[in-house]
Write a protein that holds these residues in place. Structure first.
Motif, PDB file in Angstrom:
ATOM      1  N   VAL A 241       0.871  -1.177   0.000  1.00 27.76           N
ATOM      2  CA  VAL A 241       0.000   0.000   0.000  1.00 27.76           C
ATOM      3  C   VAL A 241       0.905   1.223   0.000  1.00 27.76           C
ATOM      4  CG1 VAL A 241      -1.864   1.229   1.164  1.00 27.76           C
ATOM      5  CG2 VAL A 241      -1.740  -1.269   1.326  1.00 27.76           C
ATOM      6  N   THR A 242       0.706   2.116  -0.968  1.00 29.63           N
ATOM      7  CA  THR A 242       1.570   3.282  -1.134  1.00 29.63           C
ATOM      8  C   THR A 242       0.756   4.558  -1.018  1.00 29.63           C
ATOM      9  OG1 THR A 242       3.012   2.025  -2.594  1.00 29.63           O
ATOM     10  CG2 THR A 242       3.231   4.414  -2.654  1.00 29.63           C
ATOM     11  N   SER A 243       1.300   5.527  -0.312  1.00 29.32           N
ATOM     12  CA  SER A 243       0.589   6.779  -0.054  1.00 29.32           C
ATOM     13  C   SER A 243       0.634   7.718  -1.249  1.00 29.32           C
ATOM     14  CB  SER A 243       1.220   7.488   1.150  1.00 29.32           C
ATOM     15  OG  SER A 243       2.459   8.084   0.776  1.00 29.32           O
ATOM     16  N   GLU A 244      -0.161   8.769  -1.166  1.00 32.54           N
ATOM     17  CA  GLU A 244      -0.024   9.901  -2.064  1.00 32.54           C
ATOM     18  C   GLU A 244       1.273  10.632  -1.717  1.00 32.54           C
ATOM     19  OE1 GLU A 244      -2.069  10.454  -4.443  1.00 32.54           O
ATOM     20  OE2 GLU A 244      -4.007   9.575  -3.911  1.00 32.54           O
ATOM     21  N   ASP A 245       1.744  11.467  -2.624  1.00 31.72           N
ATOM     22  CA  ASP A 245       2.938  12.262  -2.349  1.00 31.72           C
ATOM     23  C   ASP A 245       2.714  13.181  -1.152  1.00 31.72           C
ATOM     24  OD1 ASP A 245       4.057  11.063  -4.518  1.00 31.72           O
ATOM     25  OD2 ASP A 245       4.104  12.859  -5.787  1.00 31.72           O
ATOM     26  N   ASP A 246       3.783  13.310  -0.346  1.00 32.86           N
ATOM     27  CA  ASP A 246       3.821  14.236   0.794  1.00 32.86           C
ATOM     28  C   ASP A 246       2.766  13.927   1.849  1.00 32.86           C
ATOM     29  OD1 ASP A 246       6.009  15.706  -0.238  1.00 32.86           O
ATOM     30  OD2 ASP A 246       4.651  16.810  -1.561  1.00 32.86           O
ATOM     31  N   GLU A 247       2.471  12.648   2.037  1.00 33.15           N
ATOM     32  CA  GLU A 247       1.573  12.207   3.108  1.00 33.15           C
ATOM     33  C   GLU A 247       2.283  12.390   4.447  1.00 33.15           C
ATOM     34  OE1 GLU A 247      -1.125  11.315   5.356  1.00 33.15           O
ATOM     35  OE2 GLU A 247      -1.735  10.756   3.308  1.00 33.15           O
ATOM     36  N   ASP A 248       1.601  13.032   5.427  1.00 35.05           N
ATOM     37  CA  ASP A 248       2.252  13.279   6.715  1.00 35.05           C
ATOM     38  C   ASP A 248       1.804  12.320   7.807  1.00 35.05           C
ATOM     39  OD1 ASP A 248      -0.296  14.220   7.082  1.00 35.05           O
ATOM     40  OD2 ASP A 248       0.283  16.274   7.599  1.00 35.05           O
ATOM     41  N   GLN A 249       0.789  11.491   7.543  1.00 34.17           N
ATOM     42  CA  GLN A 249       0.335  10.517   8.526  1.00 34.17           C
ATOM     43  C   GLN A 249       1.039   9.177   8.298  1.00 34.17           C
ATOM     44  OE1 GLN A 249      -1.837  11.176  11.106  1.00 34.17           O
ATOM     45  NE2 GLN A 249      -1.588  13.292  10.387  1.00 34.17           N
ATOM     46  N   VAL A 250       1.589   8.603   9.378  1.00 35.93           N
ATOM     47  CA  VAL A 250       2.296   7.329   9.246  1.00 35.93           C
ATOM     48  C   VAL A 250       1.342   6.243   8.766  1.00 35.93           C
ATOM     49  CG1 VAL A 250       3.553   5.528  10.479  1.00 35.93           C
ATOM     50  CG2 VAL A 250       4.031   7.935  10.963  1.00 35.93           C
ATOM     51  N   GLU A 251       0.219   6.071   9.449  1.00 29.30           N
ATOM     52  CA  GLU A 251      -0.782   5.082   9.035  1.00 29.30           C
ATOM     53  C   GLU A 251      -1.890   5.827   8.290  1.00 29.30           C
ATOM     54  OE1 GLU A 251      -1.539   2.916  12.701  1.00 29.30           O
ATOM     55  OE2 GLU A 251      -0.205   1.328  11.973  1.00 29.30           O
ATOM     56  N   PHE A 252      -1.573   6.166   7.057  1.00 27.30           N
ATOM     57  CA  PHE A 252      -2.433   7.006   6.234  1.00 27.30           C
ATOM     58  C   PHE A 252      -3.716   6.270   5.843  1.00 27.30           C
ATOM     59  CE2 PHE A 252       0.939   4.939   3.837  1.00 27.30           C
ATOM     60  CZ  PHE A 252       0.247   4.240   2.868  1.00 27.30           C
ATOM     61  N   SER A 253      -4.708   7.033   5.404  1.00 28.77           N
ATOM     62  CA  SER A 253      -6.000   6.451   5.039  1.00 28.77           C
ATOM     63  C   SER A 253      -6.332   6.614   3.556  1.00 28.77           C
ATOM     64  CB  SER A 253      -7.120   7.081   5.877  1.00 28.77           C
ATOM     65  OG  SER A 253      -7.161   8.486   5.675  1.00 28.77           O
ATOM     66  N   ARG A 254      -5.476   7.317   2.819  1.00 29.54           N
ATOM     67  CA  ARG A 254      -5.694   7.487   1.383  1.00 29.54           C
ATOM     68  C   ARG A 254      -4.471   6.970   0.651  1.00 29.54           C
ATOM     69  NH1 ARG A 254     -10.448   7.810  -1.238  1.00 29.54           N
ATOM     70  NH2 ARG A 254     -10.094   8.472  -3.393  1.00 29.54           N
ATOM     71  N   ALA A 255      -4.681   6.024  -0.269  1.00 25.40           N
ATOM     72  CA  ALA A 255      -3.564   5.364  -0.941  1.00 25.40           C
ATOM     73  C   ALA A 255      -3.533   5.716  -2.418  1.00 25.40           C
ATOM     74  CB  ALA A 255      -3.662   3.852  -0.778  1.00 25.40           C
ATOM     75  N   ALA A 256      -2.327   5.944  -2.926  1.00 19.04           N
ATOM     76  CA  ALA A 256      -2.150   6.138  -4.365  1.00 19.04           C
ATOM     77  C   ALA A 256      -2.299   4.814  -5.098  1.00 19.04           C
ATOM     78  CB  ALA A 256      -0.783   6.749  -4.650  1.00 19.04           C
ATOM     79  N   GLU A 257      -1.824   3.723  -4.474  1.00 18.31           N
ATOM     80  CA  GLU A 257      -1.959   2.400  -5.090  1.00 18.31           C
ATOM     81  C   GLU A 257      -2.013   1.330  -4.011  1.00 18.31           C
ATOM     82  OE1 GLU A 257       0.166   1.255  -8.796  1.00 18.31           O
ATOM     83  OE2 GLU A 257       1.005  -0.375  -7.601  1.00 18.31           O
ATOM     84  N   VAL A 258      -2.878   0.344  -4.220  1.00 18.26           N
ATOM     85  CA  VAL A 258      -2.998  -0.818  -3.337  1.00 18.26           C
ATOM     86  C   VAL A 258      -2.870  -2.064  -4.196  1.00 18.26           C
ATOM     87  CG1 VAL A 258      -4.444  -2.065  -1.685  1.00 18.26           C
ATOM     88  CG2 VAL A 258      -4.557   0.432  -1.801  1.00 18.26           C
ATOM     89  N   ARG A 259      -1.958  -2.949  -3.811  1.00 23.02           N
ATOM     90  CA  ARG A 259      -1.805  -4.238  -4.490  1.00 23.02           C
ATOM     91  C   ARG A 259      -1.989  -5.346  -3.469  1.00 23.02           C
ATOM     92  NH1 ARG A 259       3.136  -4.569  -8.819  1.00 23.02           N
ATOM     93  NH2 ARG A 259       2.958  -2.493  -9.733  1.00 23.02           N
ATOM     94  N   ARG A 260      -2.785  -6.356  -3.810  1.00 23.20           N
ATOM     95  CA  ARG A 260      -2.907  -7.508  -2.925  1.00 23.20           C
ATOM     96  C   ARG A 260      -3.050  -8.768  -3.763  1.00 23.20           C
ATOM     97  NH1 ARG A 260      -7.166  -4.420  -4.628  1.00 23.20           N
ATOM     98  NH2 ARG A 260      -9.165  -4.783  -3.596  1.00 23.20           N
ATOM     99  N   LEU A 261      -2.473  -9.850  -3.254  1.00 29.40           N
ATOM    100  CA  LEU A 261      -2.440 -11.115  -3.973  1.00 29.40           C
ATOM    101  C   LEU A 261      -3.853 -11.597  -4.259  1.00 29.40           C
ATOM    102  CD1 LEU A 261      -0.409 -13.248  -5.030  1.00 29.40           C
ATOM    103  CD2 LEU A 261      -0.717 -14.446  -2.858  1.00 29.40           C
ATOM    104  N   ALA A 262      -4.072 -12.049  -5.503  1.00 25.06           N
ATOM    105  CA  ALA A 262      -5.396 -12.490  -5.935  1.00 25.06           C
ATOM    106  C   ALA A 262      -5.288 -13.861  -6.593  1.00 25.06           C
ATOM    107  CB  ALA A 262      -5.995 -11.475  -6.906  1.00 25.06           C
ATOM    108  N   PRO A 263      -6.413 -14.567  -6.723  1.00 22.68           N
ATOM    109  CA  PRO A 263      -6.383 -15.894  -7.354  1.00 22.68           C
ATOM    110  C   PRO A 263      -5.943 -15.817  -8.810  1.00 22.68           C
ATOM    111  CG  PRO A 263      -8.478 -15.515  -6.209  1.00 22.68           C
ATOM    112  CD  PRO A 263      -7.757 -14.209  -6.242  1.00 22.68           C
TER     113      PRO A 263
END
Length: 317
Positions: free
Chosen positions: A295-317
């Motif tokens: 899970v990757t943040s938007e540029d210049d995110e200041d929150q460590v455990e951010f809630s808005r992601a630039a990209e999310v990848r997760r293993l799928a079938p």
């Protein structure tokens, strides 16, 4: 968006193809899932076949070909994190427990510009549980391949490279990676094709993407100078990476399995001239499967455990 691809490549490097017979090495008795989605068969004595990849005798066939990663000797497969890898749940992920080699591939479900929960749920034992199994807006399945760089236009510039793979689902740039010793390293970034607008950037020194063994509390840094060509223009800038294994717990992905994971938190600061950009990434690493989500943040995110992601990848079938 280089950090997106950087960690995404770790994902790609850690799981094999989502074929009909197997998805990862852990699905196979031999511990090796070939890039065609078929398990490497065991020899008659229950071990791995000879180095040519085919069982001896009349059983030899085209379906028993050597995995793309190279000779399938018992020692070689163990070094690659495949054969005989059984998760032991000891809270430590060692190099031999993560498959990283050219020829592996996996399907990941990818979404961009979406809301996420990186805090997760705190379990009674103090670990956490993250659920990334649900649908996200704009989801699409992407096949991530780890390709052998031999013969590519940039191969002579990176003689120590182990594999290359796309940096992001939204870009064509390739990360050039080396697997060696106790680390997975990013050597540089290149465009797929040569030409007037080619990209060829080298990290000096290489970036330690994963530093083994992984265990909660482990921390490492990389401070490369980046130089070369970007879209045909000469460029140079600096990057600072700080990575830490900051949590352990359970992760659920669309793959349908609850993975025991260590979470690797990475903060990248890229300085180009007077402009500094910060990007945060979480990679979820599991024994024998490798990185099963990033899970990757938007540029210049200041929150460590951010809630808005630039990209999310997760293993799928």
């Amino acid at each position: 968006m280089l950090l997106v691809g950087l960690m995404g490549c770790v994902v790609g490097g850690c799981a094999a193809s989502g074929g009909a017979e197997c998805s990862v090495g852990a699905d196979c008795a031999s511990g090796v899932c070939q890039s065609n989605g078929r398990c490497l068969p065991l020899a008659e004595d229950g071990g791995l076949p000879p180095a040519d990849g085919a069982p001896s005798g009349d059983a030899a066939s085209e379906d028993a070909a050597t995995p793309d990663a190279g000779p399938a000797s018992d020692a070689g497969a163990r070094d690659a994190g495949g054969a005989g890898c059984v998760p032991n749940g000891d809270g430590v992920i060692r190099r031999e427990e993560v498959p990283l080699m050219a020829g592996l591939r996996a399907t990941f479900r990818v979404a961009t510009d979406v809301t996420v929960d990186m805090a997760g749920e705190v379990l009674p034992d103090g670990r956490r549980r993250w659920d990334l199994s649900g649908p996200l807006e704009g989801d699409r399945d992407v096949l991530v391949d780890l390709r052998d760089p031999a013969g590519a236009w940039y191969a002579e510039d990176f003689p120590e490279a182990t594999y290359v793979t796309e940096l992001s689902a939204t870009e064509e740039l390739l990360g050039v990676f080396q697997v060696g010793g106790s680390a997975l390293r990013l050597l540089g970034v290149v465009s797929p094709d040569d030409g007037f607008t080619r990209t060829r950037l080298e990290n000096d020194p290489a970036v330690d993407v994963l530093a083994f063994p992984l265990e909660v509390g482990e921390r490492w840094t990389s401070e490369p100078s980046v130089s070369g060509l970007a879209l045909g223009a000469i460029t140079a800038y600096s990057e600072d990476y700080v990575s830490e294994v900051d949590a352990a717990g359970e992760l659920v992905t669309p793959f349908g399995t609850t993975f025991e994971v260590l979470r690797v938190r990475t903060e990248l600061e890229r300085t180009v001239g007077l402009l500094t950009t910060t990007v945060r990434t979480f990679a979820f690493v599991s024994e024998c499967f490798g990185t099963v989500a990033t899970v990757t943040s938007e540029d210049d995110e200041d929150q460590v455990e951010f809630s808005r992601a630039a990209e999310v990848r997760r293993l799928a079938p």
